[in-house]
Each structure stands twice: as C-alpha cells, then as structure tokens.
Design a protein around this motif. Structure first.
Motif, PDB file in Angstrom:
ATOM      1  N   GLY A 184       0.785  -1.222   0.000  1.00 24.43           N
ATOM      2  CA  GLY A 184       0.000   0.000   0.000  1.00 24.43           C
ATOM      3  C   GLY A 184       0.819   1.275   0.000  1.00 24.43           C
ATOM      4  N   LEU A 185       1.926   1.298   0.743  1.00 29.37           N
ATOM      5  CA  LEU A 185       2.758   2.497   0.766  1.00 29.37           C
ATOM      6  C   LEU A 185       3.378   2.762  -0.600  1.00 29.37           C
ATOM      7  CD1 LEU A 185       4.452   2.174   4.245  1.00 29.37           C
ATOM      8  CD2 LEU A 185       3.022   4.083   3.479  1.00 29.37           C
ATOM      9  N   SER A 186       3.814   1.697  -1.272  1.00 31.88           N
ATOM     10  CA  SER A 186       4.353   1.863  -2.623  1.00 31.88           C
ATOM     11  C   SER A 186       3.269   2.362  -3.570  1.00 31.88           C
ATOM     12  CB  SER A 186       4.918   0.537  -3.134  1.00 31.88           C
ATOM     13  OG  SER A 186       6.038   0.129  -2.377  1.00 31.88           O
ATOM     14  N   ASP A 187       2.064   1.818  -3.444  1.00 30.23           N
ATOM     15  CA  ASP A 187       0.953   2.257  -4.284  1.00 30.23           C
ATOM     16  C   ASP A 187       0.645   3.736  -4.067  1.00 30.23           C
ATOM     17  OD1 ASP A 187       0.679  -0.235  -5.408  1.00 30.23           O
ATOM     18  OD2 ASP A 187      -1.017  -0.837  -4.164  1.00 30.23           O
ATOM     19  N   LEU A 188       0.706   4.177  -2.813  1.00 27.04           N
ATOM     20  CA  LEU A 188       0.437   5.581  -2.529  1.00 27.04           C
ATOM     21  C   LEU A 188       1.530   6.462  -3.129  1.00 27.04           C
ATOM     22  CD1 LEU A 188      -1.153   7.832  -1.202  1.00 27.04           C
ATOM     23  CD2 LEU A 188       0.066   7.361   0.934  1.00 27.04           C
ATOM     24  N   TYR A 189       2.776   6.062  -2.997  1.00 25.93           N
ATOM     25  CA  TYR A 189       3.881   6.813  -3.595  1.00 25.93           C
ATOM     26  C   TYR A 189       3.678   6.976  -5.096  1.00 25.93           C
ATOM     27  CZ  TYR A 189       8.579   7.911  -5.259  1.00 25.93           C
ATOM     28  OH  TYR A 189       9.650   8.486  -5.890  1.00 25.93           O
ATOM     29  N   VAL A 190       3.293   5.894  -5.750  1.00 29.33           N
ATOM     30  CA  VAL A 190       3.044   5.944  -7.195  1.00 29.33           C
ATOM     31  C   VAL A 190       1.911   6.913  -7.510  1.00 29.33           C
ATOM     32  CG1 VAL A 190       2.262   4.606  -9.190  1.00 29.33           C
ATOM     33  CG2 VAL A 190       3.916   3.623  -7.613  1.00 29.33           C
ATOM     34  N   ALA A 191       0.802   6.790  -6.795  1.00 25.75           N
ATOM     35  CA  ALA A 191      -0.361   7.645  -7.062  1.00 25.75           C
ATOM     36  C   ALA A 191      -0.017   9.125  -6.899  1.00 25.75           C
ATOM     37  CB  ALA A 191      -1.508   7.264  -6.129  1.00 25.75           C
ATOM     38  N   LEU A 192       0.724   9.455  -5.866  1.00 23.30           N
ATOM     39  CA  LEU A 192       1.053  10.851  -5.592  1.00 23.30           C
ATOM     40  C   LEU A 192       2.003  11.441  -6.622  1.00 23.30           C
ATOM     41  CD1 LEU A 192       1.595  10.638  -1.730  1.00 23.30           C
ATOM     42  CD2 LEU A 192      -0.363  11.678  -2.902  1.00 23.30           C
ATOM     43  N   SER A 193       2.776  10.609  -7.307  1.00 25.29           N
ATOM     44  CA  SER A 193       3.787  11.109  -8.236  1.00 25.29           C
ATOM     45  C   SER A 193       3.356  11.070  -9.697  1.00 25.29           C
ATOM     46  CB  SER A 193       5.093  10.309  -8.067  1.00 25.29           C
ATOM     47  OG  SER A 193       4.881   8.938  -8.329  1.00 25.29           O
ATOM     48  N   ARG A 194       2.057  10.869  -9.971  1.00 30.56           N
ATOM     49  CA  ARG A 194       1.589  10.783 -11.351  1.00 30.56           C
ATOM     50  C   ARG A 194       1.301  12.122 -12.032  1.00 30.56           C
ATOM     51  NH1 ARG A 194       4.034   7.026 -12.853  1.00 30.56           N
ATOM     52  NH2 ARG A 194       5.077   7.462 -10.875  1.00 30.56           N
ATOM     53  N   PRO A 195       0.951  13.200 -11.325  1.00 28.50           N
ATOM     54  CA  PRO A 195       0.551  14.420 -12.029  1.00 28.50           C
ATOM     55  C   PRO A 195       1.726  15.207 -12.594  1.00 28.50           C
ATOM     56  CG  PRO A 195       0.370  14.760  -9.667  1.00 28.50           C
ATOM     57  CD  PRO A 195       0.716  13.313  -9.866  1.00 28.50           C
ATOM     58  N   THR A 196       1.502  15.815 -13.751  1.00 33.65           N
ATOM     59  CA  THR A 196       2.479  16.728 -14.327  1.00 33.65           C
ATOM     60  C   THR A 196       2.089  18.183 -14.080  1.00 33.65           C
ATOM     61  OG1 THR A 196       1.344  16.781 -16.476  1.00 33.65           O
ATOM     62  CG2 THR A 196       3.014  15.072 -16.145  1.00 33.65           C
ATOM     63  N   ARG A 197       0.916  18.398 -13.451  1.00 37.65           N
ATOM     64  CA  ARG A 197       0.468  19.773 -13.214  1.00 37.65           C
ATOM     65  C   ARG A 197      -0.083  19.949 -11.802  1.00 37.65           C
ATOM     66  NH1 ARG A 197      -3.328  21.879 -17.827  1.00 37.65           N
ATOM     67  NH2 ARG A 197      -4.703  20.264 -16.988  1.00 37.65           N
ATOM     68  N   ARG A 198      -1.201  19.315 -11.482  1.00 38.86           N
ATOM     69  CA  ARG A 198      -1.860  19.528 -10.187  1.00 38.86           C
ATOM     70  C   ARG A 198      -2.069  18.208  -9.450  1.00 38.86           C
ATOM     71  NH1 ARG A 198      -4.563  24.705 -10.128  1.00 38.86           N
ATOM     72  NH2 ARG A 198      -4.835  25.560 -12.229  1.00 38.86           N
ATOM     73  N   LEU A 199      -1.915  18.267  -8.118  1.00 35.36           N
ATOM     74  CA  LEU A 199      -2.234  17.150  -7.231  1.00 35.36           C
ATOM     75  C   LEU A 199      -3.222  17.637  -6.184  1.00 35.36           C
ATOM     76  CD1 LEU A 199      -1.775  14.313  -5.942  1.00 35.36           C
ATOM     77  CD2 LEU A 199       0.128  15.351  -4.664  1.00 35.36           C
ATOM     78  N   LEU A 200      -4.312  16.888  -6.021  1.00 36.64           N
ATOM     79  CA  LEU A 200      -5.307  17.212  -4.998  1.00 36.64           C
ATOM     80  C   LEU A 200      -5.679  15.933  -4.266  1.00 36.64           C
ATOM     81  CD1 LEU A 200      -7.208  19.242  -3.660  1.00 36.64           C
ATOM     82  CD2 LEU A 200      -8.841  18.853  -5.510  1.00 36.64           C
ATOM     83  N   VAL A 201      -5.627  15.977  -2.945  1.00 37.23           N
ATOM     84  CA  VAL A 201      -5.959  14.828  -2.099  1.00 37.23           C
ATOM     85  C   VAL A 201      -7.293  15.088  -1.419  1.00 37.23           C
ATOM     86  CG1 VAL A 201      -5.263  13.503  -0.058  1.00 37.23           C
ATOM     87  CG2 VAL A 201      -3.536  14.246  -1.729  1.00 37.23           C
ATOM     88  N   VAL A 202      -8.188  14.100  -1.480  1.00 38.37           N
ATOM     89  CA  VAL A 202      -9.500  14.203  -0.835  1.00 38.37           C
ATOM     90  C   VAL A 202      -9.608  13.065   0.176  1.00 38.37           C
ATOM     91  CG1 VAL A 202     -11.996  14.218  -1.190  1.00 38.37           C
ATOM     92  CG2 VAL A 202     -10.487  15.206  -2.939  1.00 38.37           C
ATOM     93  N   HIS A 203      -9.953  13.400   1.420  1.00 40.63           N
ATOM     94  CA  HIS A 203      -9.913  12.354   2.448  1.00 40.63           C
ATOM     95  C   HIS A 203     -10.856  12.652   3.607  1.00 40.63           C
ATOM     96  CE1 HIS A 203      -7.591  14.433   5.742  1.00 40.63           C
ATOM     97  NE2 HIS A 203      -7.484  15.295   4.758  1.00 40.63           N
ATOM     98  N   ALA A 204     -11.220  11.578   4.316  1.00 42.53           N
ATOM     99  CA  ALA A 204     -11.920  11.667   5.592  1.00 42.53           C
ATOM    100  C   ALA A 204     -11.044  11.107   6.711  1.00 42.53           C
ATOM    101  CB  ALA A 204     -13.237  10.895   5.536  1.00 42.53           C
TER     102      ALA A 204
END
Length: 229
Positions: A184-204
């Motif tokens: 899961g930590l590797s998956d999160l690292y990958v997800a966070l590093s995909r944008p070339t412009r904007r990153l937005l995190v939505v969470h509860a």
C-alpha cells in the motif's frame, strides 16, 4: 523465476534494467538491486541512479518523497527540472461522500479547461465513485478497461497507474490505499507522483505520515470542507 527466464533468453547476461524499487508490485519483492541481480549476475552488475525528474514538478515530488522518507520506502531523492505552478492541495470530506470527489474533479477541469485527469482511489471507493462521476460527466469517464487514457477523466485503482502520467490527479483516501495491501505504501507513492500539473488529495481518514506539507485547497467545491487534521 523471472530473472532465470531472462537469463536463459540472454545467455551473455548483458542487460539494461530500469526500475523503481519503491514501485515494486509485492511487499515480498526485492528491497535492493543487489538482492535482485546478484544471484544471476554475481559481481557483474553496476547500479546507476537517475536523479533528475523531467515529468513531475518539484512541488508534487515533495509530497511523494515526504511519504517515502516518513515510511522507509527505498527511493532515490530526485531534482525536478521545474518547480510547478500549483501547490498540491488537500480537501476534507465526510466519510463516503462521493460528491466531494466529484466537486474536486469539476474544479480541476474548470481550472485549466484541457488536459487529462485521473481519480486514483482504493477499490473500496471505486464502486460508489463510478456512477457518481458518470452522472456528473457523461461520456467523459474511462477506466483501466474502457477508454483508458483516451478519456478526459480516468477512474483507476493505485496499481493501475504505474508508468502512467496525467496533467491532474485526485487521490482519494490515502490511508485506505495504504491499508489495502502489503504494498500500500508503494501504491500511494506511485499515485502521488503521477501528475504533471496539479495534485489534490480528498480524504476523511487521517493522512499517512509524510503528508503534513499539504495545504488546504483554496477552491473548495460545494460540499467539500478545506483543512487538514
């Protein structure tokens, strides 16, 4: 087994192997290149680390690298060639509130008017998000099986975005991504590093360690609440 297969197909054992151990697909995967290569090419391999990021802005990489450092992922620090025009943002939502994700997507689409966008969410969120996004953006939403990469918006699970890039990325519930599997930590690292412009995190749920640098998104949509616990 796969390394032995490669060795049989290349008896001279002259290879160029490019990869990122932080993106390995299994928690049981190799933790170092020595572990991966020494058995098949003992004493004959050399490691060269790539330290320049041409695709991902420095502001985005700072978030991904922060998660890696805080959780012991084996990543090589990189220097991005551009800072990026947009600071990564975060929005709070009520647990299970798909409207907050839809609002985030709409806001990013409205902000630039072009480009591609990925919603990266754990499998536990995808079933509810799909109909909500389809209703809000009819004919514009693809996934890993249908219209992947050709659609304006793609709804994908973290393991489906490896090797891909998008102009904008919305990451939904990072804590659930981490909890979903041993990788899961590797998956999160990958997800966070995909944008070339904007990153937005939505969470509860509370954010994983290393994401403290995220700032409240300055354009909270209807039904979204800005802020970080």
């Amino acid at each position: 087994m796969m390394w032995r297969l490669l060795a049989r197909r290349a008896p001279a054992r002259s290879w160029t192997v490019v990869g990122d151990l932080a993106q390995r697909g299994s928690a049981a995967g190799a933790a170092s290149w020595g572990e991966a290569l020494e058995q098949q090419a003992a004493g004959r391999w050399r490691e060269r680390r790539l330290t320049v990021a041409y695709r991902t802005p420095a502001r985005v990489m700072a978030v991904a690298d922060g998660v890696a450092r805080a959780n012991g992922l084996p990543v090589t620090p990189v220097e991005s060639v551009r800072e990026g025009d947009h600071a990564p943002g975060v929005r709070r939502r009520e647990r299970g509130d798909v409207r907050a994700v839809v609002d985030a997507v709409r806001d990013l689409l409205d902000a630039d008017g072009d480009g591609t966008l990925a919603v990266v969410a754990p499998a536990s969120e995808v079933a509810a998000l799909r109909p909500a996004l389809d209703a809000a953006l009819p004919g514009q939403v693809g996934d890993a099986r249908v219209s992947a990469l050709r659609a304006r918006v793609s709804l994908l699970e973290p393991e489906q975005v490896k090797g891909l890039e998008f102009d904008d990325v919305v990451v939904v519930e990072p804590a659930a991504v981490v909890a979903a599997s041993g990788r899961g930590l590797s998956d999160l690292y990958v997800a966070l590093s995909r944008p070339t412009r904007r990153l937005l995190v939505v969470h509860a749920e509370p954010l994983p360690a290393g994401m403290e640098s995220l700032q409240p998104d300055p354009r909270p949509g209807q039904g979204a609440t800005a802020g970080v616990p």
